[in-house]
Design a protein around this motif. Structure first.
Motif, mmCIF file in Angstrom:
data_model
loop_
_atom_site.group_PDB
_atom_site.id
_atom_site.type_symbol
_atom_site.label_atom_id
_atom_site.label_comp_id
_atom_site.label_asym_id
_atom_site.label_seq_id
_atom_site.Cartn_x
_atom_site.Cartn_y
_atom_site.Cartn_z
ATOM 1 N N LEU A 1 -1.886 9.902 -6.721
ATOM 2 C CA LEU A 1 -1.173 9.335 -7.877
ATOM 3 C C LEU A 1 -0.298 8.161 -7.460
ATOM 4 O O LEU A 1 -0.227 7.146 -8.162
ATOM 5 C CB LEU A 1 -0.326 10.401 -8.569
ATOM 6 N N GLU A 2 0.360 8.295 -6.312
ATOM 7 C CA GLU A 2 1.186 7.196 -5.814
ATOM 8 C C GLU A 2 0.325 5.975 -5.483
ATOM 9 O O GLU A 2 0.658 4.845 -5.847
ATOM 10 C CB GLU A 2 1.968 7.639 -4.582
ATOM 11 N N VAL A 3 -0.783 6.220 -4.802
ATOM 12 C CA VAL A 3 -1.685 5.131 -4.432
ATOM 13 C C VAL A 3 -2.271 4.491 -5.682
ATOM 14 O O VAL A 3 -2.375 3.265 -5.783
ATOM 15 C CB VAL A 3 -2.811 5.644 -3.497
ATOM 16 N N ASN A 4 -2.631 5.327 -6.644
ATOM 17 C CA ASN A 4 -3.193 4.809 -7.889
ATOM 18 C C ASN A 4 -2.183 3.929 -8.615
ATOM 19 O O ASN A 4 -2.545 2.900 -9.192
ATOM 20 C CB ASN A 4 -3.646 5.975 -8.772
ATOM 21 N N GLY A 5 -0.922 4.321 -8.585
ATOM 22 C CA GLY A 5 0.124 3.496 -9.185
ATOM 23 C C GLY A 5 0.222 2.140 -8.520
ATOM 24 O O GLY A 5 0.381 1.111 -9.184
ATOM 25 N N LEU A 6 0.120 2.124 -7.183
ATOM 26 C CA LEU A 6 0.128 0.851 -6.449
ATOM 27 C C LEU A 6 -1.063 -0.013 -6.835
ATOM 28 O O LEU A 6 -0.930 -1.223 -7.030
ATOM 29 C CB LEU A 6 0.092 1.109 -4.938
ATOM 30 N N LEU A 7 -2.208 0.625 -6.949
ATOM 31 C CA LEU A 7 -3.432 -0.091 -7.306
ATOM 32 C C LEU A 7 -3.334 -0.684 -8.708
ATOM 33 O O LEU A 7 -3.661 -1.854 -8.923
ATOM 34 C CB LEU A 7 -4.635 0.843 -7.192
ATOM 35 N N VAL A 8 -2.839 0.091 -9.646
ATOM 36 C CA VAL A 8 -2.676 -0.388 -11.025
ATOM 37 C C VAL A 8 -1.687 -1.557 -11.064
ATOM 38 O O VAL A 8 -1.942 -2.573 -11.713
ATOM 39 C CB VAL A 8 -2.229 0.756 -11.959
ATOM 40 N N ALA A 9 -0.571 -1.425 -10.359
ATOM 41 C CA ALA A 9 0.427 -2.492 -10.338
ATOM 42 C C ALA A 9 -0.147 -3.770 -9.719
ATOM 43 O O ALA A 9 0.085 -4.878 -10.221
ATOM 44 C CB ALA A 9 1.658 -2.039 -9.560
ATOM 45 N N TYR A 10 -0.920 -3.617 -8.654
ATOM 46 C CA TYR A 10 -1.503 -4.772 -7.979
ATOM 47 C C TYR A 10 -2.515 -5.481 -8.873
ATOM 48 O O TYR A 10 -2.517 -6.715 -8.976
ATOM 49 C CB TYR A 10 -2.160 -4.320 -6.672
ATOM 50 N N VAL A 11 -3.366 -4.712 -9.537
ATOM 51 C CA VAL A 11 -4.363 -5.309 -10.425
ATOM 52 C C VAL A 11 -3.671 -5.967 -11.622
ATOM 53 O O VAL A 11 -4.088 -7.029 -12.074
ATOM 54 C CB VAL A 11 -5.403 -4.253 -10.863
ATOM 55 N N SER A 12 -2.599 -5.350 -12.116
ATOM 56 C CA SER A 12 -1.837 -5.960 -13.218
ATOM 57 C C SER A 12 -1.245 -7.293 -12.790
ATOM 58 O O SER A 12 -1.249 -8.263 -13.549
ATOM 59 C CB SER A 12 -0.721 -5.024 -13.673
ATOM 60 N N GLU A 13 -0.745 -7.336 -11.562
ATOM 61 C CA GLU A 13 -0.193 -8.580 -11.018
ATOM 62 C C GLU A 13 -1.275 -9.660 -10.943
ATOM 63 O O GLU A 13 -1.042 -10.819 -11.311
ATOM 64 C CB GLU A 13 0.373 -8.284 -9.622
ATOM 65 N N LEU A 14 -2.454 -9.279 -10.479
ATOM 66 C CA LEU A 14 -3.567 -10.226 -10.422
ATOM 67 C C LEU A 14 -3.960 -10.708 -11.814
ATOM 68 O O LEU A 14 -4.251 -11.884 -12.019
ATOM 69 C CB LEU A 14 -4.783 -9.580 -9.749
ATOM 70 N N SER A 15 -3.954 -9.803 -12.763
ATOM 71 C CA SER A 15 -4.306 -10.156 -14.135
ATOM 72 C C SER A 15 -3.305 -11.146 -14.720
ATOM 73 O O SER A 15 -3.693 -12.134 -15.354
ATOM 74 C CB SER A 15 -4.364 -8.890 -14.998
ATOM 75 N N LYS A 16 -2.036 -10.911 -14.493
ATOM 76 C CA LYS A 16 -1.002 -11.826 -14.987
ATOM 77 C C LYS A 16 -1.150 -13.206 -14.358
ATOM 78 O O LYS A 16 -1.015 -14.226 -15.033
ATOM 79 C CB LYS A 16 0.387 -11.270 -14.696
ATOM 80 N N ALA A 17 -1.450 -13.239 -13.057
ATOM 81 C CA ALA A 17 -1.642 -14.526 -12.369
ATOM 82 C C ALA A 17 -2.843 -15.269 -12.938
ATOM 83 O O ALA A 17 -2.793 -16.486 -13.142
ATOM 84 C CB ALA A 17 -1.805 -14.292 -10.875
#
Length: 102
Positions: free
Chosen positions: A67-83
Motif C-alpha cells: 500500500l505504501e509503495v502503491n501510494g508512491l507509484l500513484v503520486a509519481y504518475v500523478s506528478e508525471l501527468s501534471k507535467a
C-alpha cells in the motif's frame, strides 16, 4: 526522471523484476503510456497471485508494505501527468501566440 524504488522487504522476485522494468521506464526521457499501463496491470496480477499464495500473517505485512509503495507509484504518475498537462498547455498557448502574429 528520478529513480523510483518500488521494492520493500516482502517483495517476491517476480515482482522485483517487474518493478525494475517500471523504474527503468520512468528513467526514459519519454515513454509510451500504454507500456506503463501494461506493466502496472502485470504488477496487479502478480500482487494478487502472491497474496492468494501466502500465509495470512505474511499477507498482512505484504499488503501494508505494498500500500505504501502503491501510494508512491500513484503520486509519481500523478506528478508525471501534471507535467504532461503543463507541457500541452504551454504548446497550445504557444500556437495561439504564433497565430496571433501571422
Amino acid at each position: 526522471m528520478k529513480n523510483l524504488n518500488l521494492d520493500h522487504a516482502f517483495t517476491p522476485i517476480p515482482l522485483k523484476e517487474l518493478n525494475a522494468q517500471v523504474s527503468e521506464l520512468f528513467l526514459l526521457e519519454s515513454f509510451n503510456e500504454f507500456e506503463l499501463l501494461k506493466l502496472i496491470e502485470q504488477r496487479d496480477v502478480i500482487i494478487n497471485e502472491y497474496l492468494q499464495s501466502c500465509e495470512p500473517e505474511l499477507q498482512k505485512k505484504f499488503a501494508k508494505a505494498e500500500l505504501e509503495v502503491n501510494g508512491l507509484l500513484v503520486a509519481y504518475v500523478s506528478e508525471l501527468s501534471k507535467a504532461s498537462l503543463k507541457q500541452l498547455s504551454d504548446l497550445v498557448r504557444g500556437r495561439k501566440a504564433v497565430k496571433k502574429y501571422k
